[in-house]
Write an enzyme that holds these catalytic residues in place. Sequence first.
Site, PDB file in Angstrom:
ATOM      1  N   HIS A  77     -40.025 -24.475  13.111  1.00 48.10           N
ATOM      2  CA  HIS A  77     -38.566 -24.440  13.276  1.00 48.10           C
ATOM      3  C   HIS A  77     -38.126 -23.020  13.600  1.00 48.10           C
ATOM      4  O   HIS A  77     -37.416 -22.801  14.565  1.00 48.10           O
ATOM      5  CB  HIS A  77     -37.858 -24.960  12.022  1.00 48.10           C
ATOM      6  CG  HIS A  77     -36.377 -25.145  12.194  1.00 48.10           C
ATOM      7  ND1 HIS A  77     -35.611 -25.880  11.323  1.00 48.10           N
ATOM      8  CD2 HIS A  77     -35.509 -24.688  13.139  1.00 48.10           C
ATOM      9  CE1 HIS A  77     -34.347 -25.873  11.732  1.00 48.10           C
ATOM     10  NE2 HIS A  77     -34.261 -25.148  12.827  1.00 48.10           N
ATOM     11  N   GLU A 135     -32.751 -20.450  18.337  1.00 45.85           N
ATOM     12  CA  GLU A 135     -33.383 -19.765  17.207  1.00 45.85           C
ATOM     13  C   GLU A 135     -33.278 -18.247  17.343  1.00 45.85           C
ATOM     14  O   GLU A 135     -33.046 -17.543  16.362  1.00 45.85           O
ATOM     15  CB  GLU A 135     -34.839 -20.209  17.078  1.00 45.85           C
ATOM     16  CG  GLU A 135     -35.012 -21.631  16.565  1.00 45.85           C
ATOM     17  CD  GLU A 135     -34.367 -21.825  15.214  1.00 45.85           C
ATOM     18  OE1 GLU A 135     -33.490 -22.709  15.094  1.00 45.85           O
ATOM     19  OE2 GLU A 135     -34.720 -21.080  14.285  1.00 45.85           O
ATOM     20  N   HIS A 139     -30.733 -16.555  14.707  1.00 48.45           N
ATOM     21  CA  HIS A 139     -31.481 -15.908  13.631  1.00 48.45           C
ATOM     22  C   HIS A 139     -32.162 -14.607  14.045  1.00 48.45           C
ATOM     23  O   HIS A 139     -32.122 -13.619  13.311  1.00 48.45           O
ATOM     24  CB  HIS A 139     -32.514 -16.879  13.066  1.00 48.45           C
ATOM     25  CG  HIS A 139     -31.936 -18.195  12.666  1.00 48.45           C
ATOM     26  ND1 HIS A 139     -31.008 -18.339  11.658  1.00 48.45           N
ATOM     27  CD2 HIS A 139     -32.135 -19.453  13.154  1.00 48.45           C
ATOM     28  CE1 HIS A 139     -30.663 -19.612  11.535  1.00 48.45           C
ATOM     29  NE2 HIS A 139     -31.334 -20.302  12.432  1.00 48.45           N
TER      30      HIS A 139
END
Length: 281
Positions: A77, A135, A139
């Site tokens: 993930h 992602e 992040h």
Amino acid sequence: MPFYTPKSLLAIAVADLLAGATAGLIGCSTTDEVLSCHNTTEVTDMCCFNYPGGALLQVQFWDTDPATGPTDSWTIHGLWPDYCDGDYGEDCDTSREVSDVQTILEDQGRTDLLEYMEEYWLSDDESDNEFWAHEWNTHGTCINTIDPDCYTDYTDNEEVGDFFQEVVDLFKTLDTYTALSDAGITPSNDATYTLAEFQSALGDIHGGYEVTLLCDDDTVYELYYYFNVYGSAVNGTYEPTSPLEDSSCPTSGIKYPPKDSSSKKTKRAGRSQRGRKNQKA
């Protein structure tokens, strides 16, 4: 995938240090490094100290409907920087957002990395490329130790490639499927397991520490490995640590279904931006 031990962590840290030096990251002196979330005084070298996201989570999926990735492996993930109290930031630098990770990695000559991601970092909704961009944007831009200011002779998107390489390298040290299998926890349509059994098996590859295990009702689908880090997030030393978020799975009766090959999506098929329910993607 190799078994996760302090010795393997050291080897990875050394290899990453060499890779980081080649990539142009400013080097960090091991004598000055402070473990993230553990400083007692102010740290001035912010290229060598992860803050405020000092807790780094290696996050993995077990997708079964539709199935994604190999039937004998969990999939990636991402890598999420959380504050040391369980809170977190997102989308920290919109000026460095990207939309085409595939081309960035190809332009950097990271074809082996890209091929690995195409097998182990898959989407079940949007395109894989969109998932990867999400992602990074959500992040990766929040990891302060890979800010462009932390590079010498910086080139555009250099830190993007370093981020994805680090996520994959860390994932390779955390073979969730094998750790569970070695403990007798295998995908099944009939068997169920206890949370304690999962934690014991995964603790064997995570320094004895528990993980955060997430369930949809009683079916496991995701987990978080927590780390603190000495030095930079892409060439430092990752130290396992306790989770900052409780597991959502029941204490017993946890289902771990097999991946149904008939429903397995093809490479680059798509992944929804789901993550912590009602919290973070």
